[in-house]
Design a protein around this motif. Sequence first.
Motif, mmCIF file in Angstrom:
data_model
loop_
_atom_site.group_PDB
_atom_site.id
_atom_site.type_symbol
_atom_site.label_atom_id
_atom_site.label_comp_id
_atom_site.label_asym_id
_atom_site.label_seq_id
_atom_site.Cartn_x
_atom_site.Cartn_y
_atom_site.Cartn_z
ATOM 1 N N LEU A 299 0.804 -1.230 0.000
ATOM 2 C CA LEU A 299 0.000 0.000 0.000
ATOM 3 C C LEU A 299 0.833 1.274 0.000
ATOM 4 O O LEU A 299 0.337 2.336 -0.321
ATOM 5 C CB LEU A 299 -0.937 0.004 1.210
ATOM 6 C CG LEU A 299 -2.017 -1.073 1.170
ATOM 7 C CD1 LEU A 299 -2.767 -1.116 2.473
ATOM 8 C CD2 LEU A 299 -2.986 -0.831 0.030
ATOM 9 N N ILE A 300 2.099 1.168 0.380
ATOM 10 C CA ILE A 300 2.904 2.395 0.402
ATOM 11 C C ILE A 300 3.867 2.462 -0.777
ATOM 12 O O ILE A 300 4.630 3.394 -0.902
ATOM 13 C CB ILE A 300 3.678 2.541 1.736
ATOM 14 C CG1 ILE A 300 4.575 1.344 1.956
ATOM 15 C CG2 ILE A 300 2.743 2.709 2.899
ATOM 16 C CD1 ILE A 300 5.595 1.566 3.042
ATOM 17 N N ILE B 155 3.494 -11.495 8.729
ATOM 18 C CA ILE B 155 2.133 -11.756 9.216
ATOM 19 C C ILE B 155 1.521 -12.937 8.460
ATOM 20 O O ILE B 155 0.954 -13.853 9.070
ATOM 21 C CB ILE B 155 1.234 -10.510 9.013
ATOM 22 C CG1 ILE B 155 1.616 -9.420 10.001
ATOM 23 C CG2 ILE B 155 -0.237 -10.852 9.083
ATOM 24 C CD1 ILE B 155 0.618 -9.145 11.082
ATOM 25 N N TRP C 260 -8.973 -2.803 -1.223
ATOM 26 C CA TRP C 260 -7.899 -2.266 -2.066
ATOM 27 C C TRP C 260 -6.611 -3.073 -1.932
ATOM 28 O O TRP C 260 -5.775 -3.089 -2.830
ATOM 29 C CB TRP C 260 -7.692 -0.798 -1.673
ATOM 30 C CG TRP C 260 -6.567 -0.091 -2.343
ATOM 31 C CD1 TRP C 260 -5.423 0.376 -1.752
ATOM 32 C CD2 TRP C 260 -6.450 0.278 -3.721
ATOM 33 N NE1 TRP C 260 -4.623 1.002 -2.668
ATOM 34 C CE2 TRP C 260 -5.235 0.956 -3.890
ATOM 35 C CE3 TRP C 260 -7.268 0.099 -4.837
ATOM 36 C CZ2 TRP C 260 -4.798 1.452 -5.106
ATOM 37 C CZ3 TRP C 260 -6.834 0.589 -6.050
ATOM 38 C CH2 TRP C 260 -5.620 1.256 -6.176
ATOM 39 N N ILE D 239 -8.490 -7.519 4.769
ATOM 40 C CA ILE D 239 -9.504 -6.598 4.223
ATOM 41 C C ILE D 239 -10.129 -5.795 5.357
ATOM 42 O O ILE D 239 -10.399 -4.610 5.223
ATOM 43 C CB ILE D 239 -10.572 -7.386 3.441
ATOM 44 C CG1 ILE D 239 -9.992 -7.859 2.112
ATOM 45 C CG2 ILE D 239 -11.795 -6.522 3.154
ATOM 46 C CD1 ILE D 239 -10.907 -8.771 1.333
ATOM 47 N N GLU D 240 -10.336 -6.476 6.502
ATOM 48 C CA GLU D 240 -10.893 -5.774 7.666
ATOM 49 C C GLU D 240 -10.029 -4.578 8.058
ATOM 50 O O GLU D 240 -10.522 -3.558 8.503
ATOM 51 C CB GLU D 240 -10.946 -6.733 8.852
ATOM 52 C CG GLU D 240 -12.334 -7.164 9.222
ATOM 53 C CD GLU D 240 -12.283 -8.266 10.242
ATOM 54 O OE1 GLU D 240 -11.602 -8.088 11.267
ATOM 55 O OE2 GLU D 240 -12.920 -9.308 10.010
ATOM 56 N N LYS D 241 -8.714 -4.730 7.899
ATOM 57 C CA LYS D 241 -7.806 -3.673 8.336
ATOM 58 C C LYS D 241 -7.535 -2.654 7.248
ATOM 59 O O LYS D 241 -7.445 -1.470 7.513
ATOM 60 C CB LYS D 241 -6.483 -4.282 8.788
ATOM 61 C CG LYS D 241 -6.678 -5.180 9.967
ATOM 62 C CD LYS D 241 -5.376 -5.695 10.496
ATOM 63 C CE LYS D 241 -5.636 -6.541 11.696
ATOM 64 N NZ LYS D 241 -5.891 -7.921 11.347
ATOM 65 N N TYR D 242 -7.380 -3.117 6.012
ATOM 66 C CA TYR D 242 -6.930 -2.209 4.956
ATOM 67 C C TYR D 242 -7.940 -2.011 3.830
ATOM 68 O O TYR D 242 -7.672 -1.274 2.898
ATOM 69 C CB TYR D 242 -5.614 -2.718 4.369
ATOM 70 C CG TYR D 242 -4.464 -2.622 5.334
ATOM 71 C CD1 TYR D 242 -3.875 -1.391 5.607
ATOM 72 C CD2 TYR D 242 -3.993 -3.734 6.001
ATOM 73 C CE1 TYR D 242 -2.838 -1.290 6.498
ATOM 74 C CE2 TYR D 242 -2.949 -3.644 6.907
ATOM 75 C CZ TYR D 242 -2.373 -2.419 7.144
ATOM 76 O OH TYR D 242 -1.348 -2.316 8.023
ATOM 77 N N GLY D 243 -9.086 -2.690 3.922
ATOM 78 C CA GLY D 243 -10.072 -2.545 2.850
ATOM 79 C C GLY D 243 -9.732 -3.431 1.664
ATOM 80 O O GLY D 243 -8.650 -4.007 1.581
ATOM 81 N N GLN E 125 4.442 2.030 -5.162
ATOM 82 C CA GLN E 125 3.640 2.304 -6.343
ATOM 83 C C GLN E 125 3.749 1.138 -7.298
ATOM 84 O O GLN E 125 4.818 0.865 -7.837
ATOM 85 C CB GLN E 125 4.086 3.604 -6.986
ATOM 86 C CG GLN E 125 3.764 4.770 -6.076
ATOM 87 C CD GLN E 125 3.617 6.075 -6.820
ATOM 88 O OE1 GLN E 125 4.169 6.222 -7.900
ATOM 89 N NE2 GLN E 125 2.896 7.005 -6.252
ATOM 90 N N PHE F 155 6.836 -1.984 5.398
ATOM 91 C CA PHE F 155 5.442 -2.430 5.435
ATOM 92 C C PHE F 155 5.317 -3.838 4.842
ATOM 93 O O PHE F 155 4.685 -4.727 5.424
ATOM 94 C CB PHE F 155 4.587 -1.427 4.643
ATOM 95 C CG PHE F 155 3.147 -1.818 4.494
ATOM 96 C CD1 PHE F 155 2.264 -1.624 5.537
ATOM 97 C CD2 PHE F 155 2.682 -2.361 3.303
ATOM 98 C CE1 PHE F 155 0.931 -1.968 5.401
ATOM 99 C CE2 PHE F 155 1.347 -2.704 3.162
ATOM 100 C CZ PHE F 155 0.475 -2.511 4.213
ATOM 101 N N SER G 124 6.901 -6.638 6.996
ATOM 102 C CA SER G 124 6.055 -7.020 8.132
ATOM 103 C C SER G 124 4.841 -7.818 7.671
ATOM 104 O O SER G 124 4.421 -8.769 8.336
ATOM 105 C CB SER G 124 5.557 -5.787 8.875
ATOM 106 O OG SER G 124 6.619 -4.978 9.236
ATOM 107 N N LEU G 125 4.287 -7.417 6.535
ATOM 108 C CA LEU G 125 3.092 -8.107 6.042
ATOM 109 C C LEU G 125 3.435 -9.543 5.634
ATOM 110 O O LEU G 125 2.657 -10.469 5.886
ATOM 111 C CB LEU G 125 2.511 -7.327 4.857
ATOM 112 C CG LEU G 125 1.015 -7.514 4.634
ATOM 113 C CD1 LEU G 125 0.246 -7.247 5.902
ATOM 114 C CD2 LEU G 125 0.509 -6.586 3.554
#
Lengths: 171, 119
Positions: free
Chosen positions: B37-38, B58, B83, B77-81, B40, B51, B54-55
């Motif tokens: 997400l951070i 997880i 997207w 999705i609950e955390k970041y939608g 491009q 990011f 870490s993901l």
Amino acid sequence: MRNRIIYSLIVIFFLFVFVILYKGLSNSNLYTPKANIKSIPEFSSEIFLKKNTVNSSDIFNKKNYYLLNIWASWCLPCRDEHPLLINLSKNQKIEIIGLNYKDNLNNANKFINELGNPYSTILLDRDGTKAIEWGAFGVPESFLIYDNKIVKRYIGPLNLKLIDEIKNYIK
Amino acid sequence: MKLLNFFLIILILFSSNFLRADEIKLEKEITKNLRCLICQGQSVYDSDSEFAISLKLIVKNKINEGFTEDQIYKSLIEKYGEWILYDPQLNKNTYFLWFLPILIFLFGGAIILKKINKH
């Protein structure tokens, strides 16, 4: 007659595309999705410079405003927002909790000794997984919490305007 | 007896290796479908940002805990939608996205059929 219909359909189509693209020009190119996360996640974490661990439910247990601030000593914008946090910590109505993100403990300690400690508790996130539980993107990031619910999240460093907004919330 | 033990150990070693291979494959598949997400235009798999690192961790932990692919997506999705997924799931927000190509295909097919029949 038929040509006219086709012609007007093409014009409408191009107008439609133009409007959408034109509107997109003013949008930020950094898309931040609306997250569904409303209540604080459950986690347990080590406390900075202490050996014990603590559960999230033991920290955010009062009916009080909390600001969870994710920071690291290697993060430059965190240095900029730190004086604002120190100032905010003088307010009795809010408690600031730090979440130290992927940091070297010695450096973090130096950072706090040098710039002051606005945090009532500093939690440790050595591998970045706790920040992800919060739905965070990186450092710095802050969450305003009331009654175990996330009221507002601030991605990036806080500034005077945002601090005023927080002060308005906790009035 | 010693020989039997030896074979047993070899068998266990190999079977756990196969299990691990499966897990690594799943981990790769999931992280390739997650958007960093951070960054491009990069997937979590391709990125080395804090990011993404870490993901990846997880996802690995969740696979070890026995979560399925869908459960992992759901929790993220609950955390970041939505997207965060490159491959969006079918729900009322994405009907248009999923069915539009089929509709256009059918529409085009109908036009072609009509033309052929005319001739």
